[in-house]
Design a protein around this motif. Structure first.
Motif, PDB file in Angstrom:
ATOM      1  N   UNK A 188       0.826  -1.206   0.000  1.00 36.62           N
ATOM      2  CA  UNK A 188       0.000   0.000   0.000  1.00 36.62           C
ATOM      3  C   UNK A 188       0.863   1.260   0.000  1.00 36.62           C
ATOM      4  N   UNK A 189       1.770   1.366   0.967  1.00 36.86           N
ATOM      5  CA  UNK A 189       2.580   2.586   1.066  1.00 36.86           C
ATOM      6  C   UNK A 189       3.588   2.680  -0.088  1.00 36.86           C
ATOM      7  N   UNK A 190       4.120   1.540  -0.530  1.00 40.30           N
ATOM      8  CA  UNK A 190       5.099   1.543  -1.622  1.00 40.30           C
ATOM      9  C   UNK A 190       4.443   1.978  -2.932  1.00 40.30           C
ATOM     10  N   UNK A 191       3.185   1.604  -3.134  1.00 33.85           N
ATOM     11  CA  UNK A 191       2.461   2.060  -4.329  1.00 33.85           C
ATOM     12  C   UNK A 191       2.364   3.582  -4.321  1.00 33.85           C
ATOM     13  N   UNK A 192       2.113   4.160  -3.128  1.00 37.27           N
ATOM     14  CA  UNK A 192       2.047   5.611  -3.021  1.00 37.27           C
ATOM     15  C   UNK A 192       3.359   6.266  -3.413  1.00 37.27           C
ATOM     16  N   UNK A 193       4.477   5.680  -2.961  1.00 39.10           N
ATOM     17  CA  UNK A 193       5.794   6.215  -3.322  1.00 39.10           C
ATOM     18  C   UNK A 193       5.982   6.178  -4.838  1.00 39.10           C
ATOM     19  N   UNK A 194       5.718   5.023  -5.435  1.00 42.03           N
ATOM     20  CA  UNK A 194       5.928   4.875  -6.882  1.00 42.03           C
ATOM     21  C   UNK A 194       5.007   5.790  -7.681  1.00 42.03           C
ATOM     22  N   UNK A 195       3.728   5.880  -7.262  1.00 39.76           N
ATOM     23  CA  UNK A 195       2.798   6.776  -7.954  1.00 39.76           C
ATOM     24  C   UNK A 195       3.274   8.216  -7.852  1.00 39.76           C
ATOM     25  N   UNK A 196       3.789   8.584  -6.672  1.00 41.74           N
ATOM     26  CA  UNK A 196       4.260   9.949  -6.469  1.00 41.74           C
ATOM     27  C   UNK A 196       5.506  10.265  -7.283  1.00 41.74           C
ATOM     28  N   UNK A 197       6.382   9.284  -7.458  1.00 39.15           N
ATOM     29  CA  UNK A 197       7.591   9.499  -8.270  1.00 39.15           C
ATOM     30  C   UNK A 197       7.266   9.571  -9.753  1.00 39.15           C
ATOM     31  N   UNK A 198       6.178   8.926 -10.153  1.00 42.33           N
ATOM     32  CA  UNK A 198       5.759   8.983 -11.555  1.00 42.33           C
ATOM     33  C   UNK A 198       6.827   8.432 -12.483  1.00 42.33           C
ATOM     34  N   UNK A 199       7.244   9.246 -13.455  1.00 37.59           N
ATOM     35  CA  UNK A 199       8.247   8.770 -14.417  1.00 37.59           C
ATOM     36  C   UNK A 199       9.668   8.807 -13.845  1.00 37.59           C
ATOM     37  N   UNK A 200       9.779   9.102 -12.549  1.00 38.29           N
ATOM     38  CA  UNK A 200      11.087   9.117 -11.894  1.00 38.29           C
ATOM     39  C   UNK A 200      11.305   7.891 -11.006  1.00 38.29           C
ATOM     40  N   UNK A 201      10.520   6.837 -11.225  1.00 32.08           N
ATOM     41  CA  UNK A 201      10.707   5.622 -10.414  1.00 32.08           C
ATOM     42  C   UNK A 201      12.085   5.000 -10.647  1.00 32.08           C
ATOM     43  N   UNK A 202      12.748   5.419 -11.708  1.00 32.48           N
ATOM     44  CA  UNK A 202      14.106   4.923 -11.970  1.00 32.48           C
ATOM     45  C   UNK A 202      15.098   5.374 -10.893  1.00 32.48           C
TER      46      UNK A 202
END
Length: 405
Positions: A188-202
């Motif tokens: 749940x919380x990790x999805x929030x991080x990834x969604x927030x980073x958007x195209x910067x998940x790299x």
């Protein structure tokens, strides 16, 4: 003249009729001229019994309200049962509250597994499941399917997005390593991080998971350090967060450290792990810390102190759960006052989904509760804090991360 007078009187009566109808009292199950029954379950026993104090605060708050005459002249009958943090037990207690006790609604039922287990049943019965004591995103992200459910805590995905916002604003070239629980909370919380980073998940160059049964996380931490990361997202539950902090110290690894809110307790996590290893860690919060001298003269906390002295003498004032429960109880009082004499389940839900900038005194400055029929997340703002010495210090502005429009 007599006929004219009669006609005028009838016309006047017809004009008054709508107002008379509006003034009539409306009651659902558990509500009457003298009483409002509210249901609750928390783990007073079992593996999460430390959270039982939240129920105790809310029972004490209802007692305080009743000694002051209740809400709009009605006494609050706050019925709280032990679910032992067991989903099957939670289902049993929810059924008892609805079908036997006939409560008007459920309030502040605690824990993600237990609330997940009763959510479908309560929505089928059209019983409000209000201010759920959990940050599980599922309790507010689908109001069409679950229109009778609403959480209190900020959703974990919003917290994750807040960390991502801060990273992009202050460390846009960070090399991030992530330790995350291999369970629903972690996802749940990790999805929030990834969604927030958007195209910067790299920016995430390494990740490691753990299971609740793992005896250590030494190998995971060694892997994350070896990745060359200069930022560490510690998305761990308290036991494993403490292990991670201690291991960072043992390895001499000093990345920028982001620690999720569920593990930000100084007494339960940081002190046992070693305060020296947690210096400058970043977290996000929404409830005031009662041990923080910042709030020494805060009027809201002075009222809370008075409440504890009278209704919970001997309670450990440093336990933040006491203030959390108090804030949730204040919100209950606010909803009931707004509902007035229309104490139906439909109207309780209407009031709960119409909160506008409401701020119980437990919340940090600038954080308010706002809801609508399409937005069941009352709190989607958090305040960043940095660990210095032996406590958390606020910095920057309140950050918002809305999950709904």
């Amino acid at each position: 003249m007599k006929l004219f007078g009669l006609a005028a009187a009838l016309a006047a009566a017809s004009l008054l009729a709508p107002n008379v109808a509006l003034a009539q009292k409306s009651y659902g199950p558990g509500a009457s001229d003298t009483e409002i029954k509210i249901g609750n379950f928390v783990p007073y026993s079992g593996p999460a019994s430390a959270y039982g104090i939240v129920g105790q605060v809310e029972i004490a708050y209802a007692k305080m309200l009743n000694e002051k005459g209740g809400i709009n002249g009605r006494k609050i009958n706050f019925i709280s049962y032990d679910d032992a943090y067991s989903p099957p037990k939670a289902v049993e207690q929810a059924r008892k509250l609805v079908e036997s006790d006939e409560v008007l609604f459920l309030y502040q039922t605690l824990g993600t597994p237990s609330n997940t287990a009763v959510m479908k049943y309560l929505n089928q019965k059209k019983v409000p499941q209000l201010m759920v004591s959990s940050g599980g995103t599922r309790f507010g992200d689908d109001p069409k399917t679950y229109p009778w459910t609403m959480p209190f805590n900020p959703p974990y995905q919003a917290e994750g997005r807040i960390y991502a916002k801060w990273i992009l604003a202050t460390h846009p070239n960070a090399k991030i390593a992530v330790l995350v629980a291999n369970d629903d909370y972690g996802k749940d919380i990790y999805k929030g991080v990834k969604d927030g980073l958007g195209d910067k998940t790299s920016l995430i160059i390494s990740e490691a998971t753990y299971d609740l049964t793992d005896p250590t996380i030494d190998s995971q931490m060694a892997k994350l350090k070896a990745s060359g990361a200069d930022m560490f997202l510690n998305l761990s539950t308290p036991k494993f967060a403490a292990l991670a902090i201690r291991k960072m110290g043992e390895m001499g690894w000093k990345p920028i450290h982001v620690l999720n809110n569920v593990s930000a307790s100084v007494g339960a996590v940081i002190k046992p792990a070693g305060m020296e290893f947690a210096q400058d860690a970043i977290t996000a919060s929404y409830v005031k810390d009662p041990t923080d001298p910042t709030w020494k003269d805060d009027p809201g906390l002075k009222e809370w102190d008075d409440f504890l002295q009278k209704y919970m003498p001997g309670a450990d004032r440093s336990n933040g759960l006491l203030l959390y429960g108090y804030g949730a109880a204040q919100t209950l009082e606010h909803i009931l006052k707004q509902a007035g004499d229309n104490l139906t389940r439909e109207n309780i839900m209407k009031v709960a989904t119409s909160l506008k900038s409401y701020a119980p005194s437990a919340l940090l400055p600038g954080i308010t509760m706002n809801t609508s029929p399409t937005d069941h997340f009352p709190i989607e703002q958090m305040q960043l804090m940095r660990f210095k010495g032996d406590r958390w210090e606020m910095f920057g502005n309140v950050i918002e991360a809305k999950l709904t429009n």
